[in-house]
Design a protein around this motif. Sequence first.
Motif, PDB file in Angstrom:
ATOM      1  N   VAL A  39      50.900  22.726 -11.680  1.00 17.21           N
ATOM      2  CA  VAL A  39      51.372  24.102 -11.544  1.00 17.21           C
ATOM      3  C   VAL A  39      50.300  25.062 -12.030  1.00 17.21           C
ATOM      4  O   VAL A  39      49.470  24.710 -12.859  1.00 17.21           O
ATOM      5  CB  VAL A  39      52.682  24.322 -12.338  1.00 17.21           C
ATOM      6  CG1 VAL A  39      53.804  23.537 -11.723  1.00 17.21           C
ATOM      7  CG2 VAL A  39      52.511  23.985 -13.787  1.00 17.21           C
ATOM      8  N   ARG A  40      50.342  26.264 -11.518  1.00 22.19           N
ATOM      9  CA  ARG A  40      49.367  27.267 -11.942  1.00 22.19           C
ATOM     10  C   ARG A  40      49.858  27.923 -13.218  1.00 22.19           C
ATOM     11  O   ARG A  40      50.981  28.410 -13.287  1.00 22.19           O
ATOM     12  CB  ARG A  40      49.178  28.301 -10.866  1.00 22.19           C
ATOM     13  CG  ARG A  40      48.634  27.689  -9.584  1.00 22.19           C
ATOM     14  CD  ARG A  40      48.346  28.748  -8.610  1.00 22.19           C
ATOM     15  NE  ARG A  40      46.885  28.854  -8.589  1.00 22.19           N
ATOM     16  CZ  ARG A  40      46.217  29.679  -7.831  1.00 22.19           C
ATOM     17  NH1 ARG A  40      46.848  30.512  -7.054  1.00 22.19           N
ATOM     18  NH2 ARG A  40      44.898  29.700  -7.857  1.00 22.19           N
ATOM     19  N   LEU A  41      49.020  27.935 -14.226  1.00 18.85           N
ATOM     20  CA  LEU A  41      49.352  28.534 -15.516  1.00 18.85           C
ATOM     21  C   LEU A  41      48.308  29.568 -15.887  1.00 18.85           C
ATOM     22  O   LEU A  41      47.152  29.464 -15.478  1.00 18.85           O
ATOM     23  CB  LEU A  41      49.400  27.459 -16.603  1.00 18.85           C
ATOM     24  CG  LEU A  41      50.580  26.501 -16.537  1.00 18.85           C
ATOM     25  CD1 LEU A  41      50.358  25.309 -17.445  1.00 18.85           C
ATOM     26  CD2 LEU A  41      51.861  27.215 -16.939  1.00 18.85           C
ATOM     27  N   PRO A  42      48.692  30.564 -16.691  1.00 17.82           N
ATOM     28  CA  PRO A  42      47.709  31.539 -17.174  1.00 17.82           C
ATOM     29  C   PRO A  42      46.799  30.863 -18.207  1.00 17.82           C
ATOM     30  O   PRO A  42      47.032  29.727 -18.617  1.00 17.82           O
ATOM     31  CB  PRO A  42      48.584  32.614 -17.821  1.00 17.82           C
ATOM     32  CG  PRO A  42      49.808  31.900 -18.242  1.00 17.82           C
ATOM     33  CD  PRO A  42      50.027  30.824 -17.209  1.00 17.82           C
ATOM     34  N   ALA A  83      46.293  23.265 -21.453  1.00 12.56           N
ATOM     35  CA  ALA A  83      46.804  22.618 -20.250  1.00 12.56           C
ATOM     36  C   ALA A  83      45.655  21.861 -19.601  1.00 12.56           C
ATOM     37  O   ALA A  83      44.549  22.389 -19.466  1.00 12.56           O
ATOM     38  CB  ALA A  83      47.371  23.651 -19.294  1.00 12.56           C
ATOM     39  N   ASP A  84      45.911  20.615 -19.245  1.00 19.71           N
ATOM     40  CA  ASP A  84      44.930  19.836 -18.489  1.00 19.71           C
ATOM     41  C   ASP A  84      45.674  19.092 -17.381  1.00 19.71           C
ATOM     42  O   ASP A  84      46.841  19.365 -17.126  1.00 19.71           O
ATOM     43  CB  ASP A  84      44.130  18.898 -19.394  1.00 19.71           C
ATOM     44  CG  ASP A  84      44.978  17.888 -20.156  1.00 19.71           C
ATOM     45  OD1 ASP A  84      46.039  17.480 -19.630  1.00 19.71           O
ATOM     46  OD2 ASP A  84      44.590  17.496 -21.265  1.00 19.71           O
ATOM     47  N   ALA A  91      56.687  26.732 -13.850  1.00 21.26           N
ATOM     48  CA  ALA A  91      56.087  27.370 -15.024  1.00 21.26           C
ATOM     49  C   ALA A  91      55.567  28.735 -14.613  1.00 21.26           C
ATOM     50  O   ALA A  91      55.129  28.928 -13.478  1.00 21.26           O
ATOM     51  CB  ALA A  91      54.955  26.516 -15.572  1.00 21.26           C
ATOM     52  N   LYS A  92      55.661  29.687 -15.548  1.00 20.91           N
ATOM     53  CA  LYS A  92      55.118  31.011 -15.272  1.00 20.91           C
ATOM     54  C   LYS A  92      54.874  31.760 -16.566  1.00 20.91           C
ATOM     55  O   LYS A  92      55.436  31.438 -17.607  1.00 20.91           O
ATOM     56  CB  LYS A  92      56.055  31.821 -14.384  1.00 20.91           C
ATOM     57  CG  LYS A  92      57.384  32.179 -15.029  1.00 20.91           C
ATOM     58  CD  LYS A  92      58.242  32.984 -14.083  1.00 20.91           C
ATOM     59  CE  LYS A  92      59.559  33.377 -14.738  1.00 20.91           C
ATOM     60  NZ  LYS A  92      60.380  34.191 -13.836  1.00 20.91           N
ATOM     61  N   GLU A  93      54.034  32.786 -16.475  1.00 25.35           N
ATOM     62  CA  GLU A  93      53.801  33.679 -17.607  1.00 25.35           C
ATOM     63  C   GLU A  93      54.999  34.601 -17.733  1.00 25.35           C
ATOM     64  O   GLU A  93      55.607  35.003 -16.736  1.00 25.35           O
ATOM     65  CB  GLU A  93      52.528  34.489 -17.386  1.00 25.35           C
ATOM     66  CG  GLU A  93      52.168  35.372 -18.554  1.00 25.35           C
ATOM     67  CD  GLU A  93      50.809  36.035 -18.416  1.00 25.35           C
ATOM     68  OE1 GLU A  93      50.460  36.790 -19.326  1.00 25.35           O
ATOM     69  OE2 GLU A  93      50.113  35.799 -17.417  1.00 25.35           O
TER      70      GLU A  93
END
Length: 95
Positions: free
Chosen positions: A2-5, A32-33, A56-58
């Motif tokens: 997933v894309r995370l900040p 995050a890895d 997941a999100k900011e």
Amino acid sequence: MVRLPPPGRRVVVRYLLPSGQATDALGQLLSADAATVVVDGKRGVERIPVSDIIAAKEVPPPPAPRPRRSRTGLPDERSDAADDRSGAEPGPERG
């Protein structure tokens, strides 16, 4: 993945528990890895396998604390009395 900040931002991560039930981790993203996402929240540091993550999100910062309320449901007068700077003269002394 997933894309995370970037680390240091506040995030919510929804992931599956071993029972199959979903839960959320809300807090500061530490790292995050490809294998693990690490979030520091109210429940402490949570290490979440990427394979268990649903979303997941900011998220924005938490809201400011609300003023304390008395037992009557009105704002607590004790905190207001300490801040009274009206400049009124004190009442006459009793003797």
